[in-house]
Design an enzyme around this catalytic site. Structure first.
Site, mmCIF file in Angstrom:
data_model
loop_
_atom_site.group_PDB
_atom_site.id
_atom_site.type_symbol
_atom_site.label_atom_id
_atom_site.label_comp_id
_atom_site.label_asym_id
_atom_site.label_seq_id
_atom_site.Cartn_x
_atom_site.Cartn_y
_atom_site.Cartn_z
ATOM 1 N N GLU A 114 5.577 13.264 5.058
ATOM 2 C CA GLU A 114 6.320 12.067 5.454
ATOM 3 C C GLU A 114 7.151 12.362 6.703
ATOM 4 O O GLU A 114 7.795 13.414 6.802
ATOM 5 C CB GLU A 114 7.230 11.664 4.291
ATOM 6 C CG GLU A 114 7.216 10.206 3.964
ATOM 7 C CD GLU A 114 5.860 9.673 3.497
ATOM 8 O OE1 GLU A 114 5.064 9.212 4.355
ATOM 9 O OE2 GLU A 114 5.613 9.691 2.291
ATOM 10 N N HIS A 115 7.105 11.449 7.655
ATOM 11 C CA HIS A 115 7.783 11.581 8.950
ATOM 12 C C HIS A 115 7.264 12.801 9.722
ATOM 13 O O HIS A 115 7.979 13.398 10.517
ATOM 14 C CB HIS A 115 9.308 11.628 8.771
ATOM 15 C CG HIS A 115 9.873 10.313 8.318
ATOM 16 N ND1 HIS A 115 10.201 9.299 9.190
ATOM 17 C CD2 HIS A 115 10.110 9.818 7.082
ATOM 18 C CE1 HIS A 115 10.637 8.244 8.502
ATOM 19 N NE2 HIS A 115 10.582 8.538 7.224
ATOM 20 N N ASP A 119 3.948 12.428 11.022
ATOM 21 C CA ASP A 119 2.874 11.923 11.909
ATOM 22 C C ASP A 119 3.323 11.826 13.364
ATOM 23 O O ASP A 119 2.615 12.258 14.267
ATOM 24 C CB ASP A 119 2.261 10.601 11.394
ATOM 25 C CG ASP A 119 3.219 9.424 11.289
ATOM 26 O OD1 ASP A 119 4.451 9.632 11.386
ATOM 27 O OD2 ASP A 119 2.731 8.287 11.102
ATOM 28 N N GLY A 124 6.643 -5.070 2.050
ATOM 29 C CA GLY A 124 7.968 -4.433 2.008
ATOM 30 C C GLY A 124 8.079 -3.338 0.961
ATOM 31 O O GLY A 124 9.163 -2.858 0.661
ATOM 32 N N LEU A 128 3.948 0.409 1.217
ATOM 33 C CA LEU A 128 2.546 0.713 0.901
ATOM 34 C C LEU A 128 1.624 0.247 2.028
ATOM 35 O O LEU A 128 0.416 0.107 1.841
ATOM 36 C CB LEU A 128 2.154 0.067 -0.437
ATOM 37 C CG LEU A 128 3.019 0.501 -1.634
ATOM 38 C CD1 LEU A 128 2.654 -0.277 -2.894
ATOM 39 C CD2 LEU A 128 2.885 2.005 -1.890
ATOM 40 N N ASP A 138 -0.424 5.280 8.674
ATOM 41 C CA ASP A 138 -0.857 4.153 7.845
ATOM 42 C C ASP A 138 -2.231 3.643 8.273
ATOM 43 O O ASP A 138 -3.098 3.370 7.443
ATOM 44 C CB ASP A 138 0.160 3.009 7.932
ATOM 45 C CG ASP A 138 1.591 3.480 7.711
ATOM 46 O OD1 ASP A 138 1.768 4.556 7.109
ATOM 47 O OD2 ASP A 138 2.520 2.792 8.162
ATOM 48 N N TYR A 176 14.432 3.943 11.546
ATOM 49 C CA TYR A 176 13.188 4.696 11.755
ATOM 50 C C TYR A 176 13.115 5.192 13.201
ATOM 51 O O TYR A 176 12.838 6.369 13.457
ATOM 52 C CB TYR A 176 11.999 3.796 11.405
ATOM 53 C CG TYR A 176 10.640 4.445 11.550
ATOM 54 C CD1 TYR A 176 10.087 5.195 10.519
ATOM 55 C CD2 TYR A 176 9.895 4.292 12.725
ATOM 56 C CE1 TYR A 176 8.836 5.777 10.641
ATOM 57 C CE2 TYR A 176 8.643 4.864 12.853
ATOM 58 C CZ TYR A 176 8.119 5.606 11.810
ATOM 59 O OH TYR A 176 6.876 6.178 11.949
HETATM 60 C C1 GLA Z 1 6.007 4.627 8.040
HETATM 61 C C2 GLA Z 1 5.281 4.681 9.365
HETATM 62 C C3 GLA Z 1 4.333 5.879 9.400
HETATM 63 C C4 GLA Z 1 5.043 7.163 8.999
HETATM 64 C C5 GLA Z 1 5.828 6.954 7.711
HETATM 65 C C6 GLA Z 1 6.662 8.146 7.328
HETATM 66 O O1 GLA Z 1 5.113 4.348 7.008
HETATM 67 O O2 GLA Z 1 4.537 3.506 9.561
HETATM 68 O O3 GLA Z 1 3.766 5.996 10.675
HETATM 69 O O4 GLA Z 1 5.867 7.632 10.029
HETATM 70 O O5 GLA Z 1 6.698 5.828 7.797
HETATM 71 O O6 GLA Z 1 5.838 9.207 6.990
#
Ligand code: GLA
Length: 373
Positions: free
Chosen positions: A15-16, A18, A106, A109, A156, A217
């Site tokens: 997570e975070h 990419d 929201g 997913l 995603d 973000y």
């Molecule tokens: C969101 C963003 C993704 C990724 C995640 C965290 O889903 O759309 O690109 O950065 O947060 O992993």
């Protein structure tokens, strides 16, 4: 009209990472957005959504870019895809689009990526069949980042396009986005047969919506870039734990520590799954990911922590928030025989805390985007 479907995703781990050129390991959900599409010759996009009965959005293709602020927020995702096709030299004379989404909005997913990806694969087949999967991922992401105005990485969209049933997708973002095309090792399908191991994945949608457009973000992304600049590396993907003491600012050090340790956790999970180890053994890494997101990256929320704690107390092997954080959903790895009990315990803890019960469901690794037969 023909129809295409693109799924939402849950990220098993990574997570975070990419947008730091790192590693991710998502699965596609058995829930998606369907896009029915057909070419027209009237120079317009005509867009409807089953979730917006009675609303018809009609815009001339030539005027799309100028009309951005006049179209409703939800319509910017599909229209943004049309804008990207045109901008990249794939002309669209006119098109009719009817979308119907089953991914909760929201919930973290990736309902918006599923929407953009469904439209992108539809338009590829109708107007530009030469486009590669990487181009499709890039177009869907550009639509979201540009016309829709949401600054995502490409986790995603990659999940929605590249995942296959029964597998987790191990994606090396830097290798996938290499200038001369994806490197051979960029994408690996890792067998992830939970049922065979007597396991299940539970997703609990806390109902506390997350919103990537609200600035937090983008702020995390900027902090990661700042940390990489201080360390003199291209992206935090290139940093190691030994580098962290060189970050004098404790905030940047915590942010970087999350990214560095999270990338290592993805690789450790992939190693275990590849070697055929019992998938239960990845549970501790999932929970460590949550703690890192909570304490170092500071993107958790009380409802997410509550769901994780409740799942672990009820015997889950591991649990963590999924997606960008600040709200949305939690994922828990549980014994198949226990899934109802763990779900009930999570619901009970929410009710005891005076919160409305989360929506809890079980997921299997499903297929990526495809035409509906
Ligand atoms: C969101 C963003 C993704 C990724 C995640 C965290 O889903 O759309 O690109 O950065 O947060 O992993």
């Amino acid at each position: 009209m023909d129809s295409w479907i693109a799924p939402g995703r849950v990220n098993i781990i990574g997570e975070h990472t990419d947008y730091n050129d790192g590693f991710v390991l998502p699965i596609a959900l058995p829930l998606g957005v369907v896009c029915a599409a057909g070419p027209t010759a009237d120079g317009r996009v005509r867009l409807t959504s089953a979730q917006r009965p009675g609303e018809v959005v009609v815009v001339a293709v030539r005027e799309l870019a100028a009309q951005r602020d006049r179209v409703p927020g939800w319509a910017r995702y599909p229209l943004g895809v049309v804008v990207e096709f045109t901008r990249r030299g794939h002309p669209i004379e006119g098109v009719r689009l009817e979308v119907d989404g089953a991914v909760p909005i929201g919930a973290g997913l990736s309902s918006s990526a599923a929407l953009c990806c469904a439209v992108t694969v539809a338009l590829r087949e109708l107007f530009a069949p030469e486009l590669t999967d990487r181009a499709v991922v890039e177009i869907a992401r550009a639509a979201e980042n540009g016309f829709a105005g949401v600054p995502t990485g490409l986790l995603d969209q990659s999940a929605s396009i590249l995942c296959t049933a029964g597998h987790a997708l191990f994606l090396d973002v830097r290798a996938f986005t290499a200038p001369d095309g994806p490197e051979p090792a960029a994408v690996e399908q890792i067998p992830f047969d939970l049922a065979a191991a007597g396991l299940a994945l539970i997703v609990a949608d806390t109902g506390h919506p997350h919103d990537l457009a609200d600035g937090a973000y983008a702020e995390r992304r900027a902090q990661c870039e700042a940390a990489a600049a201080v360390l003199g590396v291209r992206a935090l993907r290139d940093a190691t734990e030994a580098d962290l003491p060189r970050l004098a600012d404790p905030l940047l050090r915590r942010r970087a520590r999350h990214v560095v340790t999270e990338n290592a956790r993805v690789l450790a999970v992939v190693d275990r799954l590849r070697s055929g180890a019992d998938p239960r053994t990845i549970g501790g890494l999932l929970t460590a990911s949550h703690r890192s997101l909570r304490d170092d990256f500071e993107v958790s929320a009380p409802a997410l922590d509550l769901a994780v704690d409740a799942a672990l107390a009820a015997g889950a092997h591991g649990a963590r928030l999924v997606g960008g954080g600040f709200g949305g959903s939690v994922l828990a790895l549980v014994d198949r025989a226990d899934d109802d009990r763990v779900a009930a315990r999570i619901e009970q803890r929410f009710l005891t805390a005076g919160l409305s019960a989360p929506r809890v469901f079980t997921v299997e690794p499903a297929a990526g985007a495809h035409r509906v037969a």
